[in-house]
Motif scaffolding. Sequence first.
Motif, PDB file in Angstrom:
ATOM      1  N   ASP A  63      12.997 -44.312  56.421  1.00  0.00           N
ATOM      2  CA  ASP A  63      13.820 -43.841  55.312  1.00  0.00           C
ATOM      3  C   ASP A  63      13.026 -42.922  54.393  1.00  0.00           C
ATOM      4  OD1 ASP A  63      16.021 -45.436  56.149  1.00  0.00           O
ATOM      5  OD2 ASP A  63      15.118 -47.179  55.167  1.00  0.00           O
ATOM      6  N   LEU A  64      11.785 -43.314  54.086  1.00  0.00           N
ATOM      7  CA  LEU A  64      10.954 -42.516  53.190  1.00  0.00           C
ATOM      8  C   LEU A  64      10.524 -41.213  53.859  1.00  0.00           C
ATOM      9  CD1 LEU A  64       8.726 -45.321  51.612  1.00  0.00           C
ATOM     10  CD2 LEU A  64      10.829 -44.301  50.730  1.00  0.00           C
ATOM     11  N   LEU A  65      10.264 -41.267  55.167  1.00  0.00           N
ATOM     12  CA  LEU A  65       9.891 -40.053  55.884  1.00  0.00           C
ATOM     13  C   LEU A  65      11.047 -39.060  55.901  1.00  0.00           C
ATOM     14  CD1 LEU A  65       7.910 -38.441  57.594  1.00  0.00           C
ATOM     15  CD2 LEU A  65       8.754 -39.664  59.624  1.00  0.00           C
ATOM     16  N   ARG A  66      12.261 -39.566  56.109  1.00  0.00           N
ATOM     17  CA  ARG A  66      13.428 -38.695  56.088  1.00  0.00           C
ATOM     18  C   ARG A  66      13.569 -38.023  54.721  1.00  0.00           C
ATOM     19  NH1 ARG A  66      18.742 -38.103  58.466  1.00  0.00           N
ATOM     20  NH2 ARG A  66      18.129 -39.525  60.128  1.00  0.00           N
ATOM     21  N   GLN A  67      13.370 -38.805  53.647  1.00  0.00           N
ATOM     22  CA  GLN A  67      13.460 -38.241  52.302  1.00  0.00           C
ATOM     23  C   GLN A  67      12.355 -37.221  52.043  1.00  0.00           C
ATOM     24  OE1 GLN A  67      15.921 -38.527  49.969  1.00  0.00           O
ATOM     25  NE2 GLN A  67      16.948 -39.511  51.703  1.00  0.00           N
ATOM     26  N   ALA A  68      11.195 -37.426  52.636  1.00  0.00           N
ATOM     27  CA  ALA A  68      10.109 -36.451  52.493  1.00  0.00           C
ATOM     28  C   ALA A  68      10.498 -35.121  53.150  1.00  0.00           C
ATOM     29  CB  ALA A  68       8.826 -36.991  53.109  1.00  0.00           C
ATOM     30  N   VAL A  69      11.158 -35.205  54.304  1.00  0.00           N
ATOM     31  CA  VAL A  69      11.614 -33.992  54.987  1.00  0.00           C
ATOM     32  C   VAL A  69      12.710 -33.317  54.173  1.00  0.00           C
ATOM     33  CG1 VAL A  69      12.691 -33.078  57.071  1.00  0.00           C
ATOM     34  CG2 VAL A  69      10.976 -34.890  57.250  1.00  0.00           C
ATOM     35  N   VAL A  70      13.637 -34.129  53.626  1.00  0.00           N
ATOM     36  CA  VAL A  70      14.696 -33.578  52.782  1.00  0.00           C
ATOM     37  C   VAL A  70      14.087 -32.857  51.579  1.00  0.00           C
ATOM     38  CG1 VAL A  70      16.614 -34.162  51.241  1.00  0.00           C
ATOM     39  CG2 VAL A  70      16.443 -35.242  53.486  1.00  0.00           C
ATOM     40  N   PRO A 175      21.498 -45.712  52.747  1.00  0.00           N
ATOM     41  CA  PRO A 175      21.546 -45.070  51.435  1.00  0.00           C
ATOM     42  C   PRO A 175      20.228 -45.240  50.692  1.00  0.00           C
ATOM     43  CG  PRO A 175      22.744 -47.151  51.378  1.00  0.00           C
ATOM     44  CD  PRO A 175      22.375 -46.909  52.821  1.00  0.00           C
ATOM     45  N   VAL A 176      19.796 -44.180  50.023  1.00  0.00           N
ATOM     46  CA  VAL A 176      18.551 -44.210  49.264  1.00  0.00           C
ATOM     47  C   VAL A 176      18.879 -43.968  47.798  1.00  0.00           C
ATOM     48  CG1 VAL A 176      16.291 -43.132  48.936  1.00  0.00           C
ATOM     49  CG2 VAL A 176      17.229 -43.376  51.240  1.00  0.00           C
ATOM     50  N   PRO A 177      18.487 -44.867  46.895  1.00  0.00           N
ATOM     51  CA  PRO A 177      18.780 -44.687  45.472  1.00  0.00           C
ATOM     52  C   PRO A 177      18.211 -43.371  44.945  1.00  0.00           C
ATOM     53  CG  PRO A 177      18.020 -46.928  45.899  1.00  0.00           C
ATOM     54  CD  PRO A 177      17.807 -46.154  47.168  1.00  0.00           C
ATOM     55  N   PRO A 178      18.904 -42.735  44.004  1.00  0.00           N
ATOM     56  CA  PRO A 178      18.436 -41.459  43.455  1.00  0.00           C
ATOM     57  C   PRO A 178      17.023 -41.511  42.889  1.00  0.00           C
ATOM     58  CG  PRO A 178      20.702 -41.867  42.795  1.00  0.00           C
ATOM     59  CD  PRO A 178      20.232 -43.111  43.474  1.00  0.00           C
ATOM     60  N   ALA A 179      16.635 -42.630  42.253  1.00  0.00           N
ATOM     61  CA  ALA A 179      15.294 -42.739  41.685  1.00  0.00           C
ATOM     62  C   ALA A 179      14.230 -42.612  42.767  1.00  0.00           C
ATOM     63  CB  ALA A 179      15.143 -44.068  40.948  1.00  0.00           C
ATOM     64  N   VAL A 180      14.518 -43.171  43.944  1.00  0.00           N
ATOM     65  CA  VAL A 180      13.564 -43.107  45.048  1.00  0.00           C
ATOM     66  C   VAL A 180      13.531 -41.704  45.639  1.00  0.00           C
ATOM     67  CG1 VAL A 180      13.032 -43.972  47.358  1.00  0.00           C
ATOM     68  CG2 VAL A 180      13.834 -45.547  45.589  1.00  0.00           C
ATOM     69  N   SER A 181      14.707 -41.146  45.904  1.00  0.00           N
ATOM     70  CA  SER A 181      14.747 -39.825  46.529  1.00  0.00           C
ATOM     71  C   SER A 181      14.098 -38.768  45.645  1.00  0.00           C
ATOM     72  CB  SER A 181      16.195 -39.434  46.852  1.00  0.00           C
ATOM     73  OG  SER A 181      16.980 -39.391  45.685  1.00  0.00           O
ATOM     74  N   MET A 182      14.347 -38.815  44.341  1.00  0.00           N
ATOM     75  CA  MET A 182      13.742 -37.845  43.434  1.00  0.00           C
ATOM     76  C   MET A 182      12.221 -37.965  43.432  1.00  0.00           C
ATOM     77  SD  MET A 182      14.273 -35.400  41.157  1.00  0.00           S
ATOM     78  CE  MET A 182      15.612 -35.394  40.002  1.00  0.00           C
ATOM     79  N   THR A 183      11.719 -39.195  43.432  1.00  0.00           N
ATOM     80  CA  THR A 183      10.270 -39.411  43.430  1.00  0.00           C
ATOM     81  C   THR A 183       9.634 -38.884  44.708  1.00  0.00           C
ATOM     82  OG1 THR A 183      10.511 -41.390  42.049  1.00  0.00           O
ATOM     83  CG2 THR A 183       8.448 -41.148  43.248  1.00  0.00           C
ATOM     84  N   VAL A 184      10.233 -39.210  45.851  1.00  0.00           N
ATOM     85  CA  VAL A 184       9.683 -38.767  47.139  1.00  0.00           C
ATOM     86  C   VAL A 184       9.762 -37.249  47.259  1.00  0.00           C
ATOM     87  CG1 VAL A 184       9.944 -38.887  49.644  1.00  0.00           C
ATOM     88  CG2 VAL A 184      10.221 -40.948  48.264  1.00  0.00           C
ATOM     89  N   HIS A 185      10.877 -36.661  46.849  1.00  0.00           N
ATOM     90  CA  HIS A 185      11.037 -35.208  46.932  1.00  0.00           C
ATOM     91  C   HIS A 185       9.981 -34.489  46.098  1.00  0.00           C
ATOM     92  CE1 HIS A 185      15.624 -35.579  47.984  1.00  0.00           C
ATOM     93  NE2 HIS A 185      14.834 -36.202  48.832  1.00  0.00           N
ATOM     94  N   CYS A 186       9.805 -34.939  44.857  1.00  0.00           N
ATOM     95  CA  CYS A 186       8.856 -34.270  43.961  1.00  0.00           C
ATOM     96  C   CYS A 186       7.414 -34.486  44.417  1.00  0.00           C
ATOM     97  CB  CYS A 186       9.041 -34.771  42.532  1.00  0.00           C
ATOM     98  SG  CYS A 186      10.574 -34.202  41.761  1.00  0.00           S
ATOM     99  N   ALA A 187       7.114 -35.673  44.921  1.00  0.00           N
ATOM    100  CA  ALA A 187       5.761 -35.926  45.422  1.00  0.00           C
ATOM    101  C   ALA A 187       5.462 -35.047  46.632  1.00  0.00           C
ATOM    102  CB  ALA A 187       5.604 -37.406  45.782  1.00  0.00           C
ATOM    103  N   THR A 188       6.433 -34.909  47.515  1.00  0.00           N
ATOM    104  CA  THR A 188       6.265 -34.041  48.686  1.00  0.00           C
ATOM    105  C   THR A 188       6.028 -32.601  48.271  1.00  0.00           C
ATOM    106  OG1 THR A 188       7.721 -35.471  50.005  1.00  0.00           O
ATOM    107  CG2 THR A 188       7.342 -33.238  50.823  1.00  0.00           C
ATOM    108  N   SER A 189       6.821 -32.115  47.321  1.00  0.00           N
ATOM    109  CA  SER A 189       6.674 -30.743  46.849  1.00  0.00           C
ATOM    110  C   SER A 189       5.347 -30.531  46.146  1.00  0.00           C
ATOM    111  CB  SER A 189       7.826 -30.384  45.899  1.00  0.00           C
ATOM    112  OG  SER A 189       9.055 -30.391  46.592  1.00  0.00           O
ATOM    113  N   ALA A 190       4.899 -31.543  45.392  1.00  0.00           N
ATOM    114  CA  ALA A 190       3.613 -31.429  44.697  1.00  0.00           C
ATOM    115  C   ALA A 190       2.477 -31.260  45.698  1.00  0.00           C
ATOM    116  CB  ALA A 190       3.380 -32.660  43.825  1.00  0.00           C
ATOM    117  N   VAL A 191       2.512 -32.034  46.774  1.00  0.00           N
ATOM    118  CA  VAL A 191       1.480 -31.927  47.803  1.00  0.00           C
ATOM    119  C   VAL A 191       1.521 -30.560  48.485  1.00  0.00           C
ATOM    120  CG1 VAL A 191       0.714 -32.833  50.038  1.00  0.00           C
ATOM    121  CG2 VAL A 191       1.372 -34.410  48.213  1.00  0.00           C
TER     122      VAL A 191
END
Length: 319
Positions: A63-70, A175-191
Amino acid sequence: MNVLLSTAFVLTWSSGFIGAKLGAGSASAVTVLMLRFLPLALALAVVALTVARSSWRGLGARDLLRQAVVGALSQSGYLLTVYYAIQLGVSSGTTALIDGTQPLVAGALAGPLLGQYVSRTQWAGLGLGVAGVVIVTAADATSGTDAPPWAYAVPFLGMFSLVAATFLDRRSPAPVPPAVSMTVHCATSAVIFTALAVGAGAAIPPAEASFWVAISWLVTLSTFGGYGLYWLILRRSGVTRVNTLMFLMAPVTALWGALMFGEPFGVQTALGLAVGISAVAVVHRGASSAPPAVRSQREAPPATPSEYVPAQSASRKSA
């Protein structure tokens, strides 16, 4: 509430093009994006480990890997192309205009990929929105820019990147809660952006006050506002509605650019704005013409977690 959310989304999403223009004058695209996401990722990580710890329960590595790709597609890929195009000389209004073709692509794919009902009225609204984009694009093209011709293809890459992220998220089996998806998305982009900035030797930010104004603008309005509202409205109203609002980004950004940067805004652009607003109204009206079975499925009580709408659950069952 939907009207207020939609209005806030259009304004805050459009602010991203203006913020990119503000930052482009003092630093490279990767520098702006690195400083936009590094502090944001750290702040969200702290929140994730404290206030929102319960949101992470039940989520696996897949689930987290999918959100990282998103996140890599919807933030890194999309924003890098937008910022790069503006840095090449494409105006903020023109970049938004090219990005305005996204609703047609997403609307055309919503049926076969997600099994979502798209009525004839909604298709008419999508066509009307395209007409609005064409009107404003024609007006902007006659003004001329210093950007090379190939630079206008760059925003199209970002548009396809965001469309791909949208469908990948909607086809997620859990389903992934918005708080989780936002955190994973921003962390991925930061890297990603930090790696790009370091590799390009552009990791040291400039001292100009305008640069930090642009960073504050982008973090507050564009990320928390525009990006957060995109996923919220997507989950509440579906792909067709949220992407139809994208038709308003081009004329709104063109007007904003005219006021802040002196970019041209004439009668044709005003006409495009009126057509875009009409397109949104037509698509929202078309949603009410869906068959009773479709409407009842959308209006049924949502499955857990409660912040996810039935339309999303239904689409995931068809995946």
